[in-house]
Design a protein around this motif. Structure first.
Motif, mmCIF file in Angstrom:
data_model
loop_
_atom_site.group_PDB
_atom_site.id
_atom_site.type_symbol
_atom_site.label_atom_id
_atom_site.label_comp_id
_atom_site.label_asym_id
_atom_site.label_seq_id
_atom_site.Cartn_x
_atom_site.Cartn_y
_atom_site.Cartn_z
ATOM 1 N N GLY A 1 131.370 6.661 -88.163
ATOM 2 C CA GLY A 1 130.531 5.677 -88.835
ATOM 3 C C GLY A 1 130.127 6.137 -90.215
ATOM 4 N N GLY A 2 130.442 5.340 -91.220
ATOM 5 C CA GLY A 2 130.164 5.740 -92.603
ATOM 6 C C GLY A 2 129.210 4.825 -93.317
ATOM 7 N N GLY A 3 128.305 4.165 -92.578
ATOM 8 C CA GLY A 3 127.356 3.247 -93.219
ATOM 9 C C GLY A 3 126.394 3.960 -94.131
ATOM 10 N N LEU A 4 125.199 4.277 -93.648
ATOM 11 C CA LEU A 4 124.217 5.051 -94.417
ATOM 12 C C LEU A 4 123.757 6.273 -93.633
ATOM 13 C CD1 LEU A 4 122.082 2.139 -95.917
ATOM 14 C CD2 LEU A 4 123.796 3.524 -97.099
ATOM 15 N N ASN A 5 123.502 6.108 -92.336
ATOM 16 C CA ASN A 5 123.074 7.248 -91.526
ATOM 17 C C ASN A 5 124.146 8.320 -91.449
ATOM 18 O OD1 ASN A 5 120.465 6.246 -90.742
ATOM 19 N ND2 ASN A 5 121.488 4.826 -89.358
ATOM 20 N N GLY A 6 125.412 7.900 -91.300
ATOM 21 C CA GLY A 6 126.496 8.868 -91.211
ATOM 22 C C GLY A 6 126.595 9.754 -92.443
ATOM 23 N N PRO A 7 126.676 9.167 -93.650
ATOM 24 C CA PRO A 7 126.687 9.993 -94.861
ATOM 25 C C PRO A 7 125.445 10.855 -95.026
ATOM 26 C CG PRO A 7 127.542 7.823 -95.352
ATOM 27 C CD PRO A 7 127.020 7.768 -93.943
ATOM 28 N N ALA A 8 124.257 10.317 -94.686
ATOM 29 C CA ALA A 8 123.031 11.114 -94.808
ATOM 30 C C ALA A 8 123.097 12.342 -93.913
ATOM 31 C CB ALA A 8 121.810 10.270 -94.445
ATOM 32 N N LEU A 9 123.554 12.159 -92.672
ATOM 33 C CA LEU A 9 123.665 13.291 -91.758
ATOM 34 C C LEU A 9 124.717 14.279 -92.250
ATOM 35 C CD1 LEU A 9 122.890 14.673 -89.090
ATOM 36 C CD2 LEU A 9 124.654 13.277 -87.975
ATOM 37 N N ALA A 10 125.840 13.764 -92.732
ATOM 38 C CA ALA A 10 126.894 14.654 -93.234
ATOM 39 C C ALA A 10 126.380 15.532 -94.362
ATOM 40 C CB ALA A 10 128.091 13.815 -93.707
ATOM 41 N N LEU A 11 125.639 14.952 -95.299
ATOM 42 C CA LEU A 11 125.109 15.733 -96.412
ATOM 43 C C LEU A 11 124.091 16.761 -95.933
ATOM 44 C CD1 LEU A 11 124.673 12.864 -99.013
ATOM 45 C CD2 LEU A 11 126.242 14.805 -99.209
ATOM 46 N N ALA A 12 123.194 16.349 -95.023
ATOM 47 C CA ALA A 12 122.183 17.281 -94.520
ATOM 48 C C ALA A 12 122.836 18.470 -93.818
ATOM 49 C CB ALA A 12 121.238 16.554 -93.561
ATOM 50 N N LEU A 13 123.889 18.215 -93.069
ATOM 51 C CA LEU A 13 124.568 19.299 -92.355
ATOM 52 C C LEU A 13 125.403 20.163 -93.294
ATOM 53 C CD1 LEU A 13 125.702 17.350 -89.167
ATOM 54 C CD2 LEU A 13 123.888 19.068 -89.312
ATOM 55 N N ALA A 14 126.129 19.522 -94.218
ATOM 56 C CA ALA A 14 126.973 20.289 -95.144
ATOM 57 C C ALA A 14 126.128 21.211 -96.014
ATOM 58 C CB ALA A 14 127.788 19.335 -96.015
ATOM 59 N N ARG A 15 124.932 20.750 -96.421
ATOM 60 C CA ARG A 15 124.070 21.594 -97.251
ATOM 61 C C ARG A 15 123.548 22.798 -96.475
ATOM 62 N NH1 ARG A 15 122.697 17.536 -101.149
ATOM 63 N NH2 ARG A 15 124.761 16.730 -101.663
ATOM 64 N N ASN A 16 123.731 22.778 -95.147
ATOM 65 C CA ASN A 16 123.304 23.907 -94.319
ATOM 66 C C ASN A 16 124.489 24.626 -93.676
ATOM 67 O OD1 ASN A 16 120.175 24.045 -94.112
ATOM 68 N ND2 ASN A 16 120.651 21.857 -94.061
ATOM 69 N N GLY A 17 125.669 24.501 -94.305
ATOM 70 C CA GLY A 17 126.798 25.336 -93.947
ATOM 71 C C GLY A 17 127.809 24.763 -92.990
ATOM 72 N N PHE A 18 127.600 23.567 -92.460
ATOM 73 C CA PHE A 18 128.558 22.978 -91.531
ATOM 74 C C PHE A 18 129.702 22.310 -92.287
ATOM 75 C CE2 PHE A 18 124.596 22.966 -89.125
ATOM 76 C CZ PHE A 18 124.994 23.359 -87.857
ATOM 77 N N SER A 19 130.893 22.347 -91.707
ATOM 78 C CA SER A 19 131.980 21.503 -92.191
ATOM 79 C C SER A 19 131.924 20.195 -91.394
ATOM 80 C CB SER A 19 133.340 22.183 -92.010
ATOM 81 O OG SER A 19 133.600 22.442 -90.643
ATOM 82 N N VAL A 20 132.089 19.077 -92.089
ATOM 83 C CA VAL A 20 131.859 17.763 -91.486
ATOM 84 C C VAL A 20 132.999 16.821 -91.851
ATOM 85 C CG1 VAL A 20 130.240 15.841 -91.235
ATOM 86 C CG2 VAL A 20 129.371 18.127 -91.808
ATOM 87 N N THR A 21 133.463 16.051 -90.871
ATOM 88 C CA THR A 21 134.395 14.959 -91.127
ATOM 89 C C THR A 21 133.716 13.644 -90.768
ATOM 90 O OG1 THR A 21 136.398 16.272 -90.751
ATOM 91 C CG2 THR A 21 136.594 13.897 -90.488
ATOM 92 N N VAL A 22 133.708 12.706 -91.715
ATOM 93 C CA VAL A 22 133.129 11.375 -91.503
ATOM 94 C C VAL A 22 134.266 10.366 -91.405
ATOM 95 C CG1 VAL A 22 131.609 9.583 -92.435
ATOM 96 C CG2 VAL A 22 131.080 12.014 -92.836
#
Length: 409
Positions: A11-32
């Motif tokens: 899901g790439g609406g708004l919550n998905g990108p927000a979560l991806a950014l929050a996780l990536a800024r803390n070291g996770f690799s993320v696929t949306v």
């Protein structure tokens, strides 16, 4: 060939990108994974769709580094006025008014157009090396194992991760494939969404009228003379109104709207969507977590849908980040249960509270109307109680995750 990431987001609406950014800024690799082509919603034209962002949600956007570029496009909500209304006479004289000056933190929220918010998320995703956005394809299958989860996309590609997060809406395929059942019901109401231009300035005031057919929200947009409209009517009435030409549509809106903003005219596209309540029985399953509408689809009566989703985002990002720092498996039941305990009661209570308010106000019963007007008058006369409502609307109450406080995790 199977590709890998720490966290998979459907899901790439708004919550998905927000979560991806929050996780990536803390070291996770993320696929949306987003079923729509990425640029589709990042168009420059004005269509009237906007979100009421609580102050806490603005703090999350600031913590993610997005607010600086959005602030000039946002309209601060300086005052909220709630009133009973009629189909022919505008608002009742008995109102409940909330002013931002009653809390120390500043404006209780902001109105921000969808096109600007989504474009900011899209640019941030593309600039973040730990995030891969796969657009124009959907998750078709998910397989959970002891060490992780693997999804198969409609393109045939397979991606493995430690956790799959469903940000894929009320009809969440992620939840369905995980065996998570839902409870819900329709309201027999449809929301009509558009934008208007008006003669008099709105002065940063958001209005919420409770009409017999459903609530009418008038939400201030930047510039002082434009507002976003979210107008709920019975399904049959809304279908008839939506079919009308613009002049007749406006003719149906004017008597409900009243004349406090002077002459009004349509200024944006016209949309509709059915209103319902949908609650997942669980926000988690093995190697799966649900966020936003995938977990709880609520009535838009208080404009809290996106804010609830961003509360989920902040809580899940914090739980996963702290677990990873402790060396825990972020997809384990113990970790995911922390997220569920943090969010499920709050989200369910708010959803059911909005359901109750809608049922209480969406009628023209004279006894209930008198009781409503009396209740609003009492709250309006009690500064302490009114302040509590303001803090709730601003998202400042309860056990707030760090991102909602504007702090890094």
């Amino acid at each position: 060939m199977t590709q890998a990431a720490d966290i998979l987001i459907a899901g790439g609406g708004l919550n998905g990108p927000a979560l991806a950014l929050a996780l990536a800024r803390n070291g996770f690799s993320v696929t949306v994974v987003d079923g729509r082509p990425a640029p589709q919603r990042a168009e420059p034209g004005f269509d009237g769709r906007a979100y009421a962002l609580a102050l806490a949600s603005k703090r999350l956007l600031a913590a993610l580094g997005l607010w600086e570029g959005l602030a000039s496009r946002a309209q601060p909500i300086l005052r909220v006025v709630t009133a009973d209304g009629t189909t022919a006479g505008g608002p009742s004289p008995f109102v409940l008014a909330f002013d931002h000056a009653e809390i120390e933190e500043g404006p209780m929220g902001y109105l921000l157009e969808d096109r600007f918010l989504y474009a900011a998320f899209l640019a941030a995703l593309e600039a973040e090396p730990r995030i891969r956005l796969v657009s124009g394809t959907t998750v078709e299958a998910q397989e959970v194992g002891p060490q992780g989860v693997t999804v198969t996309l409609s393109s045939g590609a397979r991606i493995a991760g430690r956790l799959l997060v469903g940000c894929d809406g009320r009809q969440s395929g992620t939840a369905r494939r995980a065996g998570i059942r839902r409870t819900g019901w329709g309201y027999g109401q449809t929301a009509l969404v558009t934008a208007i231009e008006h003669e008099r300035p709105h002065e940063g005031t958001a209005w919420q009228y409770f009409l017999p057919g459903g609530p009418l929200a008038i939400l201030p947009l930047p510039g002082g003379h434009r507002s976003s409209i979210v107008w709920s009517e019975s399904d049959a009435a809304a279908a008839g109104i939506q079919r009308l030409p613009d002049a007749d549509y406006l003719g149906a809106l004017r008597p409900r709207f009243g004349d406090f903003l002077g002459t009004i005219r349509l200024a944006g596209d016209r949309f509709t969507y059915p209103l319902s309540l949908s609650l997942a029985h669980s926000f988690v399953a093995p190697r799966v977590a649900l966020v936003g509408d995938a977990a709880h689809g609520v009535h838009p009566i208080a404009g809290q849908g996106l804010n609830l989703g961003l509360r989920d985002v902040a809580a899940l990002a914090e739980v996963l980040t702290l677990a990873a720092r402790r060396g825990e498996d972020v997809g384990s039941p113990l970790v995911l249960d922390r997220y569920q305990q943090w969010r499920r009661f709050d989200a369910t209570a708010l959803a059911l509270g909005m359901d109750m308010v809608n049922r209480l106000f969406s009628n023209d019963n004279p006894v209930l109307r008198a009781g409503r007007d009396l209740g609003m008058g009492i709250v309006n006369a009690l500064p302490g109680l009114r302040r509590g409502f303001i803090r709730q609307a601003a998202g400042l109450s309860g056990d707030l995750p760090r991102l909602l406080q504007g702090r890094p995790i």
